[in-house]
Design an enzyme around this catalytic site. Structure first.
Site, PDB file in Angstrom:
ATOM      1  N   HIS A 172      -9.462  -3.143   0.629  1.00  0.00           N
ATOM      2  CA  HIS A 172      -8.224  -3.905   0.398  1.00  0.00           C
ATOM      3  C   HIS A 172      -7.130  -3.014  -0.188  1.00  0.00           C
ATOM      4  O   HIS A 172      -7.410  -2.013  -0.834  1.00  0.00           O
ATOM      5  CB  HIS A 172      -8.472  -5.152  -0.468  1.00  0.00           C
ATOM      6  CG  HIS A 172      -8.642  -4.914  -1.931  1.00  0.00           C
ATOM      7  ND1 HIS A 172      -9.393  -5.749  -2.742  1.00  0.00           N
ATOM      8  CD2 HIS A 172      -8.172  -3.960  -2.777  1.00  0.00           C
ATOM      9  CE1 HIS A 172      -9.353  -5.318  -3.984  1.00  0.00           C
ATOM     10  NE2 HIS A 172      -8.632  -4.241  -4.039  1.00  0.00           N
TER      11      HIS A 172
ATOM     12  N   ASP B 175       0.926  -6.973  -7.094  1.00  0.00           N
ATOM     13  CA  ASP B 175       0.177  -8.225  -7.194  1.00  0.00           C
ATOM     14  C   ASP B 175       0.023  -8.673  -8.629  1.00  0.00           C
ATOM     15  O   ASP B 175       0.353  -7.936  -9.573  1.00  0.00           O
ATOM     16  CB  ASP B 175      -1.205  -8.075  -6.518  1.00  0.00           C
ATOM     17  CG  ASP B 175      -1.863  -6.735  -6.841  1.00  0.00           C
ATOM     18  OD1 ASP B 175      -1.442  -6.087  -7.820  1.00  0.00           O
ATOM     19  OD2 ASP B 175      -2.784  -6.332  -6.116  1.00  0.00           O
TER      20      ASP B 175
ATOM     21  N   GLU C  23      -7.237  -8.846   1.185  1.00  0.00           N
ATOM     22  CA  GLU C  23      -8.665  -8.690   1.410  1.00  0.00           C
ATOM     23  C   GLU C  23      -8.960  -8.577   2.907  1.00  0.00           C
ATOM     24  O   GLU C  23      -8.104  -8.908   3.743  1.00  0.00           O
ATOM     25  CB  GLU C  23      -9.405  -9.920   0.831  1.00  0.00           C
ATOM     26  CG  GLU C  23      -9.158 -10.155  -0.656  1.00  0.00           C
ATOM     27  CD  GLU C  23      -9.889  -9.156  -1.563  1.00  0.00           C
ATOM     28  OE1 GLU C  23     -10.157  -8.011  -1.141  1.00  0.00           O
ATOM     29  OE2 GLU C  23     -10.189  -9.513  -2.715  1.00  0.00           O
TER      30      GLU C  23
ATOM     31  N   ASN D  69     -13.807  -2.533  -0.663  1.00  0.00           N
ATOM     32  CA  ASN D  69     -13.876  -3.238   0.622  1.00  0.00           C
ATOM     33  C   ASN D  69     -12.674  -2.904   1.518  1.00  0.00           C
ATOM     34  O   ASN D  69     -12.463  -3.545   2.542  1.00  0.00           O
ATOM     35  CB  ASN D  69     -13.954  -4.755   0.388  1.00  0.00           C
ATOM     36  CG  ASN D  69     -12.725  -5.289  -0.347  1.00  0.00           C
ATOM     37  OD1 ASN D  69     -11.786  -4.535  -0.620  1.00  0.00           O
ATOM     38  ND2 ASN D  69     -12.720  -6.573  -0.675  1.00  0.00           N
TER      39      ASN D  69
HETATM   40  C1  F6R Z   1      -3.970  -3.502  -8.013  1.00  0.00           C
HETATM   41  C2  F6R Z   1      -4.205  -3.459  -6.563  1.00  0.00           C
HETATM   42  C3  F6R Z   1      -5.571  -3.188  -6.025  1.00  0.00           C
HETATM   43  C4  F6R Z   1      -6.191  -1.944  -6.612  1.00  0.00           C
HETATM   44  C5  F6R Z   1      -7.583  -1.722  -6.047  1.00  0.00           C
HETATM   45  C6  F6R Z   1      -8.281  -0.530  -6.702  1.00  0.00           C
HETATM   46  O1  F6R Z   1      -2.629  -3.735  -8.287  1.00  0.00           O
HETATM   47  O2  F6R Z   1      -3.299  -3.643  -5.833  1.00  0.00           O
HETATM   48  O3  F6R Z   1      -5.510  -3.083  -4.627  1.00  0.00           O
HETATM   49  O4  F6R Z   1      -5.377  -0.851  -6.318  1.00  0.00           O
HETATM   50  O5  F6R Z   1      -8.360  -2.829  -6.261  1.00  0.00           O
HETATM   51  O6  F6R Z   1      -8.526  -0.789  -8.054  1.00  0.00           O
HETATM   52  P1  F6R Z   1      -9.020   0.348  -9.046  1.00  0.00           P
HETATM   53  O7  F6R Z   1      -7.937   1.342  -9.146  1.00  0.00           O
HETATM   54  O8  F6R Z   1      -9.243  -0.368 -10.364  1.00  0.00           O
HETATM   55  O9  F6R Z   1     -10.256   0.908  -8.463  1.00  0.00           O
END
Ligand code: F6R
Length: 483
Positions: free
Chosen positions: A137, A67, A142, A135
């Site tokens: 995701h 992403d 989301e 959450n």
């Molecule tokens: C980022 C992504 C997100 C993160 C998730 C956890 O490329 O795809 O899904 O993996 O938000 O983020 P952290 O590792 O910062 O807790």
């Protein structure tokens, strides 16, 4: 789904790197799908070090990012392009044309998403590495995102904006939209590894693994994928209730801790003499007995090792009393076989019969036996008779003894433990007073566990040998085989 739980994020990150490097070894042209965020930082640091040490090669590999925020200025330090350059791509040898990161400044996001999706699908992902949001995701998919979604423009939800505000001066600066691969793209990967660290992830992890499969928890779709591994630290695994937790595998060694041991099994420990179980395995037995049924099968009476004025019956009774006191500390059930080979030096039918009957009654899932090259005659015969009577298909854990330590490469598992468990182990050994009064087996066991911690962590756990990996201060070693 497999769930691997490590004592700290460094070990978990080594485990993740293990998956990436195995993929490259098997297929140098591997296609990866990679995340940003706080979670993969240590894994990317290990990959950089590994590359600098000449131990990994990305020259044939391809990478897609999951992403990218929409609307951050080109070169913004918090864009995922900048993140990936800073943490990985700027330091390793992916070919430029093989690195795909969504363009967060595209003038036509919908058209761009279709193009990115086509490239991603054309390449075919071998290994997707994921983080998870609080959450639930994955990517920026989301809650509420369709399971069959493909690359699309996503609106970040409140929880994500709040979580990612730590990377910006304020939540107001976090972009509200992003380009993200869809859940359908992630599910199309051949293998998926999801990393999650910290107690703030525990609820999302538990819902993803043990909750219903629902679009309200995007990561729950992973339950439908045939090859998913969760790589967790202890905190992130805390709310899992029924899933077996597996140890990490580092440098060919499985690293067990008290939270990733087998549970709900029937375990037999073949102790050649009454005190061998406590000396060789007092720590793991104590922990196993908390969640398993552990029987300590004492093969011989060991009466010859009692010095003093007692007659033979008195010496046998003394050793059995000592074992009962030890077993109380360890939480195991002692069973005294008094096999005849101890007197005759040879196995006979009567010994075999006793053991076979016991095995039929107990039907163990796991058996502990002295290791293969233990030359002590009583240990050797104990191993032989135990293996001859074990049912097929069970797990056999060979243990080392102070008289026969494992040689290099002859073991594949270690159990780490701390001071408290060491005190319990020493307490159990010291219940065999008739022995420790003669020889300090307690000190020997302490020294071996300490020595193993110092040398094994250095030799096997550190990918690069730069610094030993952090584990608890003591190790017991095992060699585990399917029988
Ligand atoms: C980022 C992504 C997100 C993160 C998730 C956890 O490329 O795809 O899904 O993996 O938000 O983020 P952290 O590792 O910062 O807790």
């Amino acid at each position: 789904m497999k769930v691997i739980v490590s004592g700290n994020t460094e070990i978990a990150s080594q485990q993740t790197v293990g998956f990436l490097s195995d993929a490259l070894k098997e297929k140098p042209h591997s296609v990866f799908l990679l995340p940003t965020g706080g979670t993969p930082l240590e894994a990317y640091a290990i990959l950089r070090d590994k590359y600098a040490a000449g131990k990994i090669d990305f020259s044939h590999a391809t990478s897609f990012n999951l992403d990218e925020y929409l609307g951050l200025k080109k070169g913004h330090p918090e864009s995922y392009r900048s993140f990936m350059h800073k943490n990985l791509f700027g330091h390793v040898n992916f070919k430029k044309g093989n690195v795909y990161i969504p363009d967060g400044n595209t003038a036509d996001p919908d058209r761009y998403c279709a193009e990115y999706d086509a490239a991603l699908r054309g390449a075919g992902v071998d290994l997707a590495l994921l983080g998870i949001g609080t959450n639930g995701h994955i990517g920026f998919n989301e809650p509420g995102t369709k399971f069959d979604s493909i690359t699309h423009v996503a609106k970040l939800n409140g929880a994500t904006i709040k979580a990612n505000a730590r990377f910006f001066r304020s939540a107001a600066e976090v972009p509200r939209r992003a380009v993200t691969c869809g859940l359908g793209n992630i599910m199309a990967a051949k293998k998926i590894v999801l990393m999650a660290f910290g107690k703030q992830k525990a609820a999302a992890v538990a819902k993803a693994i043990e909750g219903p499969v629902t679009e309200a928890v995007p990561a729950s779709v992973l339950q439908r994928h045939p090859d998913v591994t969760f790589v967790l630290d202890r905190e992130a695994s805390m709310l899992l209730k029924s899933t077996p937790l597996l140890p990490p595998l580092l440098g060919g060694i499985r690293l067990y801790s008290d939270f990733n041991l087998p549970r709900g099994k029937k375990i037999v420990y073949f102790s050649p003499h009454p005190d061998d179980a406590a000396i060789c395995s007092g720590a793991i037995l104590k922990k196993l007995a908390e969640t398993n049924e552990v029987r300590e099968v004492v093969m011989t009476s060991g009466h010859r090792a009692v010095v003093g004025s007692l007659d033979q019956d008195g010496r046998i009774a003394l050793r059995e009393r000592e074992t009962e006191a030890e077993a109380k500390i360890l939480g195991s059930l002692p069973y005294f076989l008094r096999l005849r080979f101890y007197e005759s030096g040879e196995l006979d039918e009567n010994d075999m019969k006793k053991l076979r009957e016991l095995m039929q009654r107990v039907r163990p899932d796991i058996a502990f036996v002295p290791q293969r090259s233990d030359a002590h005659p009583t240990h050797k015969l104990s191993r032989k008779i135990a293996l001859a009577c074990l049912p097929q298909g069970i797990e056999v854990w060979s243990f080392e003894t102070p008289w026969a330590l494992f040689g290099h490469g002859k073991f594949n598992a270690a159990f780490e433990f701390g001071e408290k468990t060491m005190r319990t182990k020493l307490g159990a050994i010291r219940k065999h007073r008739s022995q420790t009064r003669r020889t300090s087996f307690d000190l020997a066991a302490h020294a071996i566990a300490h020595f193993r911690r110092i040398t094994i962590a250095e030799q096997f756990f550190s990918e690069l040998g730069k610094k030993p990996i952090k584990t608890d201060p003591y190790l017991e070693l095992y060699d585990i085989k399917r029988w």
